[in-house]
Motif scaffolding. Sequence first.
Motif, PDB file in Angstrom:
ATOM      1  N   ILE A 166      15.030  -3.368 -44.207  1.00 40.22           N
ATOM      2  CA  ILE A 166      13.589  -3.499 -43.530  1.00 40.22           C
ATOM      3  C   ILE A 166      12.528  -4.600 -43.551  1.00 40.22           C
ATOM      4  CG2 ILE A 166      11.353  -1.499 -43.034  1.00 40.22           C
ATOM      5  CD1 ILE A 166      14.027   0.058 -43.290  1.00 40.22           C
ATOM      6  N   ASN A 167      11.948  -5.078 -42.613  1.00 41.81           N
ATOM      7  CA  ASN A 167      11.133  -5.691 -42.695  1.00 41.81           C
ATOM      8  C   ASN A 167      10.089  -5.031 -41.431  1.00 41.81           C
ATOM      9  OD1 ASN A 167       9.587  -8.406 -43.479  1.00 41.81           O
ATOM     10  ND2 ASN A 167      10.254  -9.144 -40.907  1.00 41.81           N
ATOM     11  N   VAL A 168       8.934  -5.238 -42.444  1.00 39.40           N
ATOM     12  CA  VAL A 168       7.345  -5.005 -41.276  1.00 39.40           C
ATOM     13  C   VAL A 168       6.989  -6.262 -41.297  1.00 39.40           C
ATOM     14  CG1 VAL A 168       5.618  -3.846 -41.250  1.00 39.40           C
ATOM     15  CG2 VAL A 168       7.683  -2.940 -42.460  1.00 39.40           C
ATOM     16  N   ARG A 169       6.323  -6.513 -39.805  1.00 42.13           N
ATOM     17  CA  ARG A 169       5.564  -8.037 -39.240  1.00 42.13           C
ATOM     18  C   ARG A 169       4.701  -7.975 -38.223  1.00 42.13           C
ATOM     19  NH1 ARG A 169       6.770 -10.538 -34.349  1.00 42.13           N
ATOM     20  NH2 ARG A 169       9.070  -9.803 -33.616  1.00 42.13           N
ATOM     21  N   LEU A 170       3.888  -8.605 -38.395  1.00 37.51           N
ATOM     22  CA  LEU A 170       2.797  -8.654 -37.315  1.00 37.51           C
ATOM     23  C   LEU A 170       3.766  -8.809 -36.151  1.00 37.51           C
ATOM     24  CD1 LEU A 170       0.241 -10.250 -39.144  1.00 37.51           C
ATOM     25  CD2 LEU A 170      -0.685  -8.229 -38.406  1.00 37.51           C
ATOM     26  N   THR A 171       2.636  -8.439 -34.803  1.00 31.87           N
ATOM     27  CA  THR A 171       3.397  -8.499 -33.813  1.00 31.87           C
ATOM     28  C   THR A 171       3.589  -9.482 -33.401  1.00 31.87           C
ATOM     29  OG1 THR A 171       1.764  -7.524 -32.685  1.00 31.87           O
ATOM     30  CG2 THR A 171       3.424  -6.367 -32.457  1.00 31.87           C
TER      31      THR A 171
ATOM     32  N   VAL B   2       0.997  -9.613 -43.508  1.00 29.18           N
ATOM     33  CA  VAL B   2       1.655  -8.180 -43.831  1.00 29.18           C
ATOM     34  C   VAL B   2       3.256  -8.360 -44.496  1.00 29.18           C
ATOM     35  CG1 VAL B   2       2.143  -5.929 -42.879  1.00 29.18           C
ATOM     36  CG2 VAL B   2       0.511  -7.134 -41.704  1.00 29.18           C
TER      37      VAL B   2
ATOM     38  N   SER C 167      -1.142  -0.728 -35.121  1.00 25.11           N
ATOM     39  CA  SER C 167      -0.461  -0.681 -33.384  1.00 25.11           C
ATOM     40  C   SER C 167      -0.095  -2.506 -33.181  1.00 25.11           C
ATOM     41  CB  SER C 167      -1.688  -0.355 -32.232  1.00 25.11           C
ATOM     42  OG  SER C 167      -1.619   0.908 -32.210  1.00 25.11           O
ATOM     43  N   ASN C 168      -0.877  -2.900 -34.314  1.00 25.50           N
ATOM     44  CA  ASN C 168       0.139  -5.104 -33.988  1.00 25.50           C
ATOM     45  C   ASN C 168       1.797  -4.935 -35.146  1.00 25.50           C
ATOM     46  OD1 ASN C 168      -1.630  -4.119 -36.165  1.00 25.50           O
ATOM     47  ND2 ASN C 168      -3.105  -6.465 -36.395  1.00 25.50           N
ATOM     48  N   ILE C 169       2.001  -3.521 -35.613  1.00 24.23           N
ATOM     49  CA  ILE C 169       3.449  -3.929 -36.634  1.00 24.23           C
ATOM     50  C   ILE C 169       4.466  -3.276 -35.910  1.00 24.23           C
ATOM     51  CG2 ILE C 169       4.013  -2.385 -38.563  1.00 24.23           C
ATOM     52  CD1 ILE C 169       1.694  -4.956 -39.639  1.00 24.23           C
ATOM     53  N   LEU C 170       5.261  -4.603 -36.305  1.00 20.69           N
ATOM     54  CA  LEU C 170       7.101  -4.018 -35.846  1.00 20.69           C
ATOM     55  C   LEU C 170       7.749  -3.968 -36.721  1.00 20.69           C
ATOM     56  CD1 LEU C 170       7.304  -6.810 -32.766  1.00 20.69           C
ATOM     57  CD2 LEU C 170       7.565  -4.298 -32.975  1.00 20.69           C
ATOM     58  N   ILE C 171       8.174  -2.539 -36.973  1.00 23.40           N
ATOM     59  CA  ILE C 171       9.277  -2.555 -38.006  1.00 23.40           C
ATOM     60  C   ILE C 171      10.708  -2.843 -37.474  1.00 23.40           C
ATOM     61  CG2 ILE C 171      10.175  -0.712 -39.765  1.00 23.40           C
ATOM     62  CD1 ILE C 171       7.432   0.780 -38.772  1.00 23.40           C
ATOM     63  N   SER C 172      11.430  -3.321 -38.754  1.00 26.10           N
ATOM     64  CA  SER C 172      12.434  -3.908 -38.282  1.00 26.10           C
ATOM     65  C   SER C 172      13.132  -3.358 -38.904  1.00 26.10           C
ATOM     66  CB  SER C 172      12.980  -5.707 -38.190  1.00 26.10           C
ATOM     67  OG  SER C 172      13.851  -6.074 -38.987  1.00 26.10           O
ATOM     68  N   ILE C 173      14.740  -2.485 -38.717  1.00 30.67           N
ATOM     69  CA  ILE C 173      15.060  -1.496 -39.348  1.00 30.67           C
ATOM     70  C   ILE C 173      17.069  -2.009 -39.544  1.00 30.67           C
ATOM     71  CG2 ILE C 173      15.954   0.291 -39.876  1.00 30.67           C
ATOM     72  CD1 ILE C 173      13.305   1.563 -39.257  1.00 30.67           C
ATOM     73  N   GLY C 174      17.305  -2.446 -40.264  1.00 33.08           N
ATOM     74  CA  GLY C 174      18.037  -3.543 -40.566  1.00 33.08           C
ATOM     75  C   GLY C 174      19.156  -3.853 -39.060  1.00 33.08           C
TER      76      GLY C 174
ATOM     77  N   GLU D 145      14.123  -3.750 -33.976  1.00 29.91           N
ATOM     78  CA  GLU D 145      12.778  -4.036 -34.447  1.00 29.91           C
ATOM     79  C   GLU D 145      12.215  -2.507 -33.554  1.00 29.91           C
ATOM     80  OE1 GLU D 145      11.451  -7.852 -33.465  1.00 29.91           O
ATOM     81  OE2 GLU D 145      10.763  -7.835 -35.779  1.00 29.91           O
TER      82      GLU D 145
ATOM     83  N   MET E 292      13.678   6.025 -45.095  1.00 24.12           N
ATOM     84  CA  MET E 292      12.996   4.689 -45.621  1.00 24.12           C
ATOM     85  C   MET E 292      11.646   5.202 -46.322  1.00 24.12           C
ATOM     86  SD  MET E 292      11.010   1.393 -43.719  1.00 24.12           S
ATOM     87  CE  MET E 292      10.168   2.598 -42.513  1.00 24.12           C
TER      88      MET E 292
ATOM     89  N   ILE F 245      14.685 -11.236 -37.207  1.00 23.40           N
ATOM     90  CA  ILE F 245      14.495 -10.617 -38.729  1.00 23.40           C
ATOM     91  C   ILE F 245      15.160 -11.179 -39.297  1.00 23.40           C
ATOM     92  CG2 ILE F 245      16.519  -8.903 -38.434  1.00 23.40           C
ATOM     93  CD1 ILE F 245      13.763  -9.103 -40.899  1.00 23.40           C
TER      94      ILE F 245
END
Lengths: 72, 162
Positions: free
Chosen positions: B120-125, B136, A19-26, A30, A53, B9
């Motif tokens: 795509i980027n995946v990151r910690l809040t 991450v 839950s502490n993750i954000l995914i940015s898509i282009g 986010e 993805m 990003i």
Amino acid sequence: MYSEDIKELVKLRLMSTPSNILISIGGFGEFTKDQLIDEVEKGSEIGNAAIRMEITFLRKMPSLSKIAAETR
Amino acid sequence: MVRNDYDPITHYMYEWSKPVISLAAKKGFDVDNVGPVVTKKEILSRIEKLSPDFLFLNGHGSSDCFCGYENEPVICMPDCGIFRGKMVFSRSCDCAKGLGRKAVDKHGCTAFIGYEYEFINVRLTTSELTPMNDYVSRPIWETSNAVPTRTRVTACQRLAES
């Protein structure tokens, strides 16, 4: 665009994301995992990008594992 | 090197480009930095004036264009000629699909490395302000950084030997 099976698979994979993750898509921005799951369910452009993805990663995984093993 | 920095990003792109700059400087390369506010006028005039042989573009994009500050289209299909004789790595969505292909096929771009889908980027809040501490996200950026660090060195070695 994607079958219900594929959508379910992707939703399950997203549910297992921490839950502490954000995914940015282009340029879409986010998203939390819950937001992405909603988008997948709606079949939106963002949801389809998220599916693409995940599916691309799953398809590439065998060759990625092989490359990782060879470069160790 | 072009580095935007105006949303999460692009902030990650801005920070994670720093190791590339450090390595390039260590190897004796001249690195000209454009950013964090990247405008069409500035980027096109700097490329014309300095005529770099390697361009590293960081920012948002689409199949038809690379974007600058606040998503202003800065290098689009009609501007492809700017890539003539250059190697380009575009760390942006979709650019390899249209812009890159046209640059190579029709405008003498030496090589265009980029992405044909969304980046795509995946990151910690908790890491928005400290991307370099994001364990991450780290593999994404280290892998992506391997393109300019290895391509550039290899290409320059070949140029030096020829």
